[in-house]
Design a protein around this motif. Structure first.
Motif, PDB file in Angstrom:
ATOM      1  N   MET A  59       2.300   1.134  10.041  1.00 12.42           N
ATOM      2  CA  MET A  59       1.320   1.028   8.961  1.00 12.42           C
ATOM      3  C   MET A  59      -0.088   1.448   9.388  1.00 12.42           C
ATOM      4  SD  MET A  59       2.842  -2.493   7.340  1.00 12.42           S
ATOM      5  CE  MET A  59       1.476  -2.793   6.226  1.00 12.42           C
ATOM      6  N   LEU A  62      -0.913   5.055   8.566  1.00 10.80           N
ATOM      7  CA  LEU A  62      -0.962   5.527   7.181  1.00 10.80           C
ATOM      8  C   LEU A  62      -2.324   6.135   6.874  1.00 10.80           C
ATOM      9  CD1 LEU A  62       0.713   2.482   5.345  1.00 10.80           C
ATOM     10  CD2 LEU A  62       1.804   4.623   6.031  1.00 10.80           C
ATOM     11  N   GLN A  66      -2.536   6.448   1.325  1.00  5.44           N
ATOM     12  CA  GLN A  66      -1.301   5.658   1.377  1.00  5.44           C
ATOM     13  C   GLN A  66      -1.604   4.165   1.421  1.00  5.44           C
ATOM     14  OE1 GLN A  66       0.297   7.671   4.876  1.00  5.44           O
ATOM     15  NE2 GLN A  66       2.044   8.419   3.675  1.00  5.44           N
ATOM     16  N   LYS A  67      -2.625   3.792   2.178  1.00  2.48           N
ATOM     17  CA  LYS A  67      -3.001   2.378   2.253  1.00  2.48           C
ATOM     18  C   LYS A  67      -3.447   1.866   0.885  1.00  2.48           C
ATOM     19  CE  LYS A  67      -4.463   2.676   7.100  1.00  2.48           C
ATOM     20  NZ  LYS A  67      -5.623   2.654   8.027  1.00  2.48           N
ATOM     21  N   VAL A  71       2.321  -0.497   0.205  1.00  2.00           N
ATOM     22  CA  VAL A  71       3.579  -0.241   0.912  1.00  2.00           C
ATOM     23  C   VAL A  71       4.693  -1.071   0.302  1.00  2.00           C
ATOM     24  CG1 VAL A  71       2.410   0.309   3.078  1.00  2.00           C
ATOM     25  CG2 VAL A  71       3.167  -2.047   2.637  1.00  2.00           C
ATOM     26  N   ALA A  94       1.408  -5.262  -0.358  1.00  2.68           N
ATOM     27  CA  ALA A  94       2.785  -5.083   0.125  1.00  2.68           C
ATOM     28  C   ALA A  94       3.783  -5.743  -0.803  1.00  2.68           C
ATOM     29  CB  ALA A  94       2.940  -5.664   1.530  1.00  2.68           C
ATOM     30  N   ARG A 140       4.407   4.141  -3.654  1.00  2.29           N
ATOM     31  CA  ARG A 140       4.148   3.363  -2.442  1.00  2.29           C
ATOM     32  C   ARG A 140       4.819   4.029  -1.243  1.00  2.29           C
ATOM     33  NH1 ARG A 140       2.673  -2.166  -3.070  1.00  2.29           N
ATOM     34  NH2 ARG A 140       2.241  -2.678  -5.255  1.00  2.29           N
ATOM     35  N   THR A 141       4.394   3.653  -0.053  1.00  3.72           N
ATOM     36  CA  THR A 141       5.016   4.164   1.173  1.00  3.72           C
ATOM     37  C   THR A 141       6.079   3.183   1.639  1.00  3.72           C
ATOM     38  OG1 THR A 141       2.988   5.295   1.857  1.00  3.72           O
ATOM     39  CG2 THR A 141       4.623   4.853   3.571  1.00  3.72           C
ATOM     40  N   ILE A 143       8.244   1.421   4.325  1.00  2.64           N
ATOM     41  CA  ILE A 143       8.181   1.102   5.758  1.00  2.64           C
ATOM     42  C   ILE A 143       9.586   0.788   6.236  1.00  2.64           C
ATOM     43  CG2 ILE A 143       7.099  -0.305   7.537  1.00  2.64           C
ATOM     44  CD1 ILE A 143       5.141   1.369   5.868  1.00  2.64           C
TER      45      ILE A 143
END
Length: 508
Positions: A59, A62, A66-67, A71, A94, A140-141, A143
């Motif tokens: 993270m 990122l 992205q942040k 996520v 998150a 979202r990214t 993880i």
């Protein structure tokens, strides 16, 4: 690939959130195994697991965009807590998708760390699929818990610590394997700094995805995955970890549930800490390695990878520990149903050995079958000696020590054969621990089939163990098989199990 992992490990800022955990000698294990045993205490991390390292290292790389978008991750526990704590530290929103079967203690832990929990599906795979759908819809990214270079590098920082903390090279390092992120990170570092150190991965026998992949020469998907060690219950290892394991992992070892339980006790006796089943895997593998190869005088290390244990699982672990340590044997013994036979049998066994369990119920006027546990110290040779001794005295005896149905269900069901029950089929199931699981089982079942036996056991896990007898007319056996397939629950046919034949099978 290992070179790239090492480069990333050297610059991983994991100590923003993670701790440098101690490397401790285990004196009792060392003495018993006749090797110097070191435990790397990842159970002492803020989230009680190594997963925090990889989640944060991923993270922190990122982009600002992205942040800002946030996520998402899918996990049944440890990775979820790592992502939630990392997101809280970095001020990132998150979402964590967790299976509906996740125990409340883990769900609450993620929420307390600031994660927005979404409960979806019964398994990790179902939760992961839904999480990836949200990636597309919410931008979202994702993880990943193990198939990511930065996640792997984060876990690899454990190896750097071990190299700093130990003078000289380790002979062997044992690492638990689920998706493969931990072992690929550790192996990438160790093999470049200390190439003679052997890296050995450890998996449960019923969740050996890396073992089977390396054997097949390609990643495979397991048809069924055992969930006792839920932290490593993965049907397919990651692509990146698999590629690294092909060149950096020297050997894989698989262990049984009872051996994992015994390792939990071993860790407790040396540290007074309670590891979760996945957290004790490496120690279980170490013990098996020493037994198989009869090695001594080596410097050995095992990663105690986590301690997110539900308290009510301890009952089951304690129950199975004696078997895992090979200090208890279980037998089914047929004795004459006549005055004095019961006493004579007890005198034969109890005179020199402690009886740990004894179950019996009158079945008929000619013979009786008893379910008996006996304390042993000499492992398999002593077990075989008991079998031989009983046979010499004229007893018909069946060794049930490795019989899973006997250990999970039969010891609670010994009560004599039922009479007048025709066409009974016996199956062992794993039911997901969620509302409606039993109702689904019953609703899909034909009303023409009758349940003749039912025994349910749960030990604080995501799945309950169920033994079911069902009366099915022979001409409907194919329809029953279709029902089992459509049900979607893990099951095992126990029709030919000697425990069923000796204790439970209906008589005319």
């Amino acid at each position: 690939m290992p070179e790239e992992i090492l480069r990333r490990v050297l610059t991983a800022p994991v100590y923003d959130v993670a701790s440098e955990t101690p490397l401790e000698v285990a004196p009792l294990l060392s003495k018993r195994l006749q090797n110097k045993v070191w435990l790397k205490r990842e159970d002492l991390q803020p989230v009680f697991s190594f997963k925090l390292r990889g989640a944060y290292n991923c993270m922190v790389h990122l982009t600002d965009e992205q942040k800002k978008a946030g996520v998402i991750a899918a996990s049944a526990g440890n990775h979820a807590q790592g992502v939630a704590l990392s997101a809280s530290k970095m001020g990132i929103d998150a979402k964590i998708v967790m299976p509906q079967t996740t125990p409340p203690i883990k769900v609450n832990a993620v929420r307390n760390l600031g994660g927005n929990v979404i409960l979806h599906g019964d398994t990790y795979d179902e939760a992961s699929k839904f999480a990836k759908q949200l990636v597309a819809s919410e931008q979202r990214t994702y993880i990943h818990p193990y198939d990511d270079l930065d996640v792997i590098a984060g876990q690899g920082t454990i190896a750097l610590e071990m190299l700093r903390q130990h003078s000289g090279a380790f002979d062997v390092i044992f690492v638990c394997v689920g998706g493969g992120g931990l072992i690929s990170g550790i192996a990438s570092v160790i093999k470049q700094v200390s190439p003679k150190t052997r890296i050995i991965g450890v998996e449960p026998e019923d969740a050996a995805s890396m073992t089977e992949a390396l054997k097949a020469g390609e990643r495979i998907v397991l048809d069924q995955v055992g969930i006792f060690a839920d932290g490593v219950a993965v049907a397919q290892v990651g692509e990146i970890p698999y590629r690294i394991a092909q060149t950096c992992v020297d050997e894989m070892i698989t262990v049984k549930t009872d051996e994992i339980c015994a390792a939990v006790k071993d860790i407790f006796e040396d540290t007074r800490a309670i590891a979760e089943p996945a957290g004790a895997l490496a120690v279980a593998g170490m013990k098996k390695f020493v037994e198989q190869y009869s090695v001594s005088g080596l410097e050995m290390a095992a990663i105690v990878s986590g301690a997110n244990m539900n308290f009510d699982r301890l009952r089951h672990i304690s129950e199975r520990t004696e078997l895992g340590e090979k200090r208890e044997a279980i037998f089914a013994v047929t004795i004459d149903e006549e005055p004095g036979s019961f006493k004579r049998f007890c005198e034969l066994l109890g005179g020199r050995r402690a009886i740990t369990e004894f179950n019996y119920r009158y079945a008929d006027s000619s013979r009786a079958v008893v379910f008996v546990g006996v304390r042993t110290e000499g492992g398999k040779p002593e077990r075989e000696a008991i079998l031989s001794e009983l046979a010499k005295q004229g007893y018909a005896v069946e060794d049930m020590t490795d019989n899973e149905m006997a250990k999970l269900h039969l010891r609670y069901l010994v009560g004599g054969h039922a009479k007048g029950i025709a066409n009974e089929l016996l199956y062992r199931f794993e039911f997901p621990e969620r509302p409606g699981a039993l109702l689904q089982f019953l609703t899909q079942m034909s009303e023409e089939w009758n349940i003749s036996l039912f025994h349910y056991r749960n030990h604080g896990a995501a799945y309950g163990r169920v033994l079911v007898g069902v009366q099915v007319p022979p001409e409907q056996n194919q329809a029953f098989e279709c029902y089992l397939q459509n049900l979607g629950y893990t099951y095992v046919n126990e029709q030919e199990n000697p425990g069923y034949q000796l204790f439970l099978k209906p008589t005319a």
